[in-house]
Each structure stands twice: as C-alpha cells, then as structure tokens.
Scaffold this active site. Structure first.
Site, PDB file in Angstrom:
ATOM      1  N   ALA A  97       4.157   7.081  -1.467  1.00  0.00           N
ATOM      2  CA  ALA A  97       5.621   7.468  -1.692  1.00  0.00           C
ATOM      3  C   ALA A  97       5.098   8.444  -3.344  1.00  0.00           C
ATOM      4  O   ALA A  97       5.765   9.473  -3.440  1.00  0.00           O
ATOM      5  CB  ALA A  97       6.226   6.170  -2.304  1.00  0.00           C
ATOM      6  N   SER A 132       0.787  -1.323  -0.174  1.00  0.00           N
ATOM      7  CA  SER A 132       0.080   0.019   0.161  1.00  0.00           C
ATOM      8  C   SER A 132       0.885   1.353   0.087  1.00  0.00           C
ATOM      9  O   SER A 132       0.300   2.355  -0.091  1.00  0.00           O
ATOM     10  CB  SER A 132      -0.845  -0.051   1.247  1.00  0.00           C
ATOM     11  N   LYS A 133       2.047   1.090   0.405  1.00  0.00           N
ATOM     12  CA  LYS A 133       2.894   2.444   0.390  1.00  0.00           C
ATOM     13  C   LYS A 133       3.229   3.046  -0.719  1.00  0.00           C
ATOM     14  O   LYS A 133       3.910   4.017  -0.952  1.00  0.00           O
ATOM     15  CB  LYS A 133       4.206   2.152   1.426  1.00  0.00           C
ATOM     16  N   ASP A 134       3.050   2.078  -2.030  1.00  0.00           N
ATOM     17  CA  ASP A 134       3.314   2.862  -3.353  1.00  0.00           C
ATOM     18  C   ASP A 134       2.371   4.005  -3.455  1.00  0.00           C
ATOM     19  O   ASP A 134       2.799   5.017  -3.943  1.00  0.00           O
ATOM     20  CB  ASP A 134       2.819   1.838  -4.385  1.00  0.00           C
TER      21      ASP A 134
END
Length: 345
Positions: free
Chosen positions: A52, A47-49
């Site tokens: 970022a 999910s951190k895409d």
C-alpha cells in the site's frame, strides 16, 4: 520536544522490519530449523502495509496522485485496511471493493478506517459485472480524480517485497535461508521475496501455498488456465480464480495445496502452541509446512522461513469462532471443543 530514533512522525514509519521468530513446539521432531516472518507486527497488522505504501508513494512520485484524490482497490480485506490507513495519513479518499468471503471483522475494520466499502459476491467469475474486480474498474471509470491500485496486475506489488521483505529475510537469516514457504494470492509477496532471495542464492527453494478450488498450482505446472479447478473455498487472501500478472511463476519452484479445514485448525494450533495469534492464511502456510515435512522435504541444517501474513483479530468471526467452525463442519469427534469459559453466577 526533541525527537530521537524512538519517536516517529506518523504510523507509516512503522511499516516493515518485522521480526523473524523461531517456531519451536509445532516443529518439534522436524529436521531443520523453522522460522516465521510475522507480518502482523506491521502497524496495519499485515504484509499488505508494504505494498500500500510503496504503490501510493510511487503514484505520488509519478504525479498521478494528488491530495484529495480517491484511491480505489479490490481487496479481500488486508490490502484495503492498509490503503485506508495510508490514505488517512496522506489525505486521500478511499473506496474498496471487497469480496463477500471476507470476514465481518475485516469489513467492519475497513468502515472504521473511513473507507467506503462495496461488498461483492465472492462466487462469481472474474469478468462478472458484480465481481469485485469489475466493480472497482467501474468505480474508477466513474470517479474523476481516482486511481485504481489493481494489486493483482501491478508490478509494484512485487517490487514492494523485493525492496523490503526479501532483504529483511536475507539479513535476518544471515544468508542461510534454504526454503521459503508463502501463500500465493496476488502473488506479489512470494514473487518479490523470491526474486531477491534467488538473486543472492539461486538454490533457495521457494514453495507457494495454494487452496483447493484455485487455479494457481495447475497453472504453474502446465501454464494452462483450467476453469474446472475453480470451486468455492473459505480461506481468504489465498488462491485465485484468475491468473494475476503480479505472480512471477518462474520464481516459484513448486506449489502445494491445503484444505480449508486443516488450515483453520492449524491457525488455532499456532496460537495455542507458539503464542502467536495469527490469521487464516498463516494457518494455511503452516499447514503446508507440515505437509512438506511429511513428504520429507527438509533435512538437518535447513533453515526454513514461512510467511505469516496477518493477525488473528481479523478472524474472530471465522476460524476463532467455535460457532463458525461448527457450521463449516470443521469439528468432529476427534476435534472436540474444550469449554474454556466458565460463568460464575
């Protein structure tokens, strides 16, 4: 070559629009229907895409980030991988301060993506100069032309999920979601999704998942930071020893705590029963769902969405390693390891 909608200019265009997958075997006999938002389908496998890309592009829009600059971040691994991936495409240097609790798999992946990695001791206070928070701040002050993402205290962390994950879940459930279950670390995922969902329907119940050894649950209930709650635990990307401003506690209805051991076994169970190879925090989120079911939280007609944040490949040396599980004392007479590998001589 003539491009069509199935051809992408770069990997960043694949971020978001992850599937919602019905859980069948693990929720058999439960009241309600249960769905996993599987964030491992992002190109960076987490999910951190989303945060970022959103934070970096916002920095570009504001003119505080130019090609060749350095991006610095504090991470347990996933955000770092996503930042490294975005940096490659956009032409930035990437420096990451990583907790020593992060799996060796994650650290090796960060190095493979061209990031410069500083591994910092996990079990020190947030204001200790060796902590990954302080190391990242120091590097930012020392390196000219750098920005510090600072996901724990960055409103854009919330905005990224408000703009993407929340609307996706609302549309995928056709507005019929009744419960959201999500792990809380920085808090950006659960806060951003909750903000969007509650604007559409204030009755959606949002439940945060916390770890034993973390301060979040007690802070939510008392608004007091209690250092006595803090002790070492193994789950990565879940819980905190500080209070992140990227967590909007008013948008979360309640917290539930899960153990390291049960979360690890549940992650393995997800893989073997649902065919979804997911990470440690996904096991924690699913373990919370199981505990909530035992408490009678759900009823017929409920539509429950649980966030599975990342991919199991990042935990091969941890929860998917029989050796590691044994070293943690996570195997006992009730959880014998079946020998599934046979060597032909």
């Amino acid at each position: 070559m003539k491009q069509d909608k199935h051809v992408f200019d770069n990997v960043l265009q694949l971020i978001g629009k992850t599937p919602l997958i019905k859980l069948n075997k693990m929720t058999k006999g439960f009241e309600g229907d249960f769905f996993a938002k599987v964030e491992a389908f992002n190109p960076g496998h987490s999910s951190k895409d989303r945060i970022a890309l959103h934070i970096i592009e916002e920095a570009e829009r504001q003119g505080i980030l130019s090609p060749g600059d350095t991006i610095i971040e504090t991470t347990s691994g996933n955000t770092g991988f996503s930042i490294a991936m975005v940096s490659i495409i956009k032409g930035y240097e990437c420096i990451l301060a990583v907790s020593s609790k992060s799996s060796a798999d994650k650290i090796d992946m960060l190095k493979s993506m061209g990031a410069q990695v500083y591994v910092c001791p996990a079990n020190v206070s947030a204001d200790d100069p060796r902590s990954y928070y302080q190391v990242a701040k120091r590097l930012h002050n020392e390196i000219k032309g750098s920005i510090y993402i600072n996901q724990y205290f960055n409103q854009l962390n919330i905005d990224a999920h408000y703009n993407s994950t929340g609307p996706e879940i609302w549309n995928q459930t056709e507005g019929e979601i009744t419960h959201l279950i999500a792990c809380s670390g920085t808090g950006g995922t659960i806060s951003g999704i909750s903000k969007y969902l509650k604007e559409q329907n204030p009755n959606v119940k949002v439940i945060g998942v916390d770890a034993f050894g973390s301060v979040l649950k007690k802070y939510h209930e008392t608004r007091e930071f209690d250092e006595k709650e803090i002790y070492p635990y193994r789950i990565e990307g879940l819980g905190k020893n500080l209070i992140p401003t990227a967590t909007d506690f008013d948008l979360i209805d309640k917290f539930i705590k899960v153990t390291d051991e049960e979360s690890a076994h549940t992650a393995r169970e997800i893989s073997r029963s649902e065919g979804l190879f997911v990470g440690y925090t996904s096991g924690a989120a699913m373990q919370a769902l199981k505990q909530l079911n035992e408490e009678g939280e759900f009823k017929k007609g409920d539509n429950v969405v649980v966030i599975f944040p990342d991919h199991g490949s990042r935990y091969m040396s941890k929860v998917y390693s029989d050796k590691w599980m044994g070293e943690q004392g996570f195997f006992d007479s009730k959880t014998e390891v079946a020998e599934s590998i046979q060597y032909i001589k």
